[in-house]
Motif scaffolding. Structure first.
Motif, short mmCIF file in Angstrom:
data_model
loop_
_atom_site.label_atom_id
_atom_site.label_comp_id
_atom_site.label_asym_id
_atom_site.label_seq_id
_atom_site.Cartn_x
_atom_site.Cartn_y
_atom_site.Cartn_z
N ALA A 2 -12.83 18.43 9.18
CA ALA A 2 -13.37 17.36 8.33
C ALA A 2 -12.55 17.23 7.06
N GLU A 3 -12.16 18.37 6.51
CA GLU A 3 -11.41 18.34 5.27
C GLU A 3 -10.06 17.66 5.45
N ILE A 4 -9.38 17.93 6.55
CA ILE A 4 -8.06 17.34 6.80
C ILE A 4 -8.19 15.84 6.99
N VAL A 5 -9.15 15.41 7.80
CA VAL A 5 -9.35 13.97 8.03
C VAL A 5 -9.66 13.27 6.72
N ASN A 6 -10.57 13.82 5.95
CA ASN A 6 -10.97 13.19 4.70
C ASN A 6 -9.83 13.18 3.69
N LEU A 7 -9.00 14.20 3.69
CA LEU A 7 -7.84 14.22 2.79
C LEU A 7 -6.84 13.13 3.16
N LYS A 8 -6.66 12.91 4.48
CA LYS A 8 -5.76 11.83 4.92
C LYS A 8 -6.30 10.48 4.46
N ILE A 9 -7.60 10.30 4.58
CA ILE A 9 -8.21 9.04 4.17
C ILE A 9 -8.10 8.89 2.66
N ALA A 10 -8.35 9.96 1.92
CA ALA A 10 -8.24 9.91 0.47
C ALA A 10 -6.81 9.55 0.06
N ARG A 11 -5.84 10.11 0.74
CA ARG A 11 -4.43 9.81 0.44
C ARG A 11 -4.13 8.34 0.71
N MET A 12 -4.65 7.79 1.81
CA MET A 12 -4.44 6.38 2.13
C MET A 12 -5.06 5.49 1.04
N LEU A 13 -6.26 5.84 0.58
CA LEU A 13 -6.92 5.06 -0.46
C LEU A 13 -6.15 5.14 -1.78
N GLU A 14 -5.62 6.32 -2.10
CA GLU A 14 -4.82 6.47 -3.32
C GLU A 14 -3.55 5.65 -3.25
N GLU A 15 -2.92 5.63 -2.08
CA GLU A 15 -1.70 4.84 -1.90
C GLU A 15 -2.00 3.34 -2.04
N THR A 16 -3.14 2.94 -1.52
CA THR A 16 -3.54 1.53 -1.65
C THR A 16 -3.78 1.19 -3.11
N ALA A 17 -4.45 2.10 -3.84
CA ALA A 17 -4.70 1.88 -5.26
C ALA A 17 -3.38 1.78 -6.04
N ALA A 18 -2.44 2.65 -5.71
CA ALA A 18 -1.14 2.62 -6.40
C ALA A 18 -0.40 1.32 -6.12
N LEU A 19 -0.44 0.87 -4.88
CA LEU A 19 0.22 -0.38 -4.52
C LEU A 19 -0.42 -1.56 -5.25
N LEU A 20 -1.75 -1.60 -5.26
CA LEU A 20 -2.45 -2.66 -5.98
C LEU A 20 -2.09 -2.65 -7.47
N HIS A 21 -2.02 -1.46 -8.04
CA HIS A 21 -1.68 -1.31 -9.46
C HIS A 21 -0.26 -1.83 -9.73
N GLU A 22 0.68 -1.42 -8.88
CA GLU A 22 2.07 -1.85 -9.04
C GLU A 22 2.22 -3.36 -8.92
#
Length: 82
Positions: A2-22
């Motif tokens: 569960a931790e690995i799956v959720n970390l992958k999802i968290a990373r995807m959401l962070e990348e999306t946030a960074a792209l939106l910010h940029e």
């Protein structure tokens, strides 16, 4: 697992946030993605399991996950788990 799956999802959401910010996106939307990413790290169940059992509505019950982020997670859920 569960931790690995959720970390992958968290990373995807962070990348999306960074792209939106940029791209000069709405700061509230950027913050929503960052908050959702932070919330995913603390979950005990894998988001993929929640999606399988309760669908998009189950995702919207998660902290920091609204309608658009739930749809994103639903559409990309299978890809993130791999």
């Amino acid at each position: 697992m569960a931790e690995i799956v959720n970390l992958k999802i968290a990373r995807m959401l962070e990348e999306t946030a960074a792209l939106l910010h940029e791209q000069g996106g709405n700061p509230f939307r950027v913050l929503a993605y960052r908050n959702a990413a932070a919330a995913q790290r603390g979950l005990e169940r894998p988001v993929s399991g929640i999606l399988e059992q309760a669908g998009e509505e189950g995702l919207r019950e998660l902290p920091g996950v609204g309608e658009s982020i739930a749809r994103l997670l639903e559409r990309s859920g299978a890809a993130v788990v791999r």
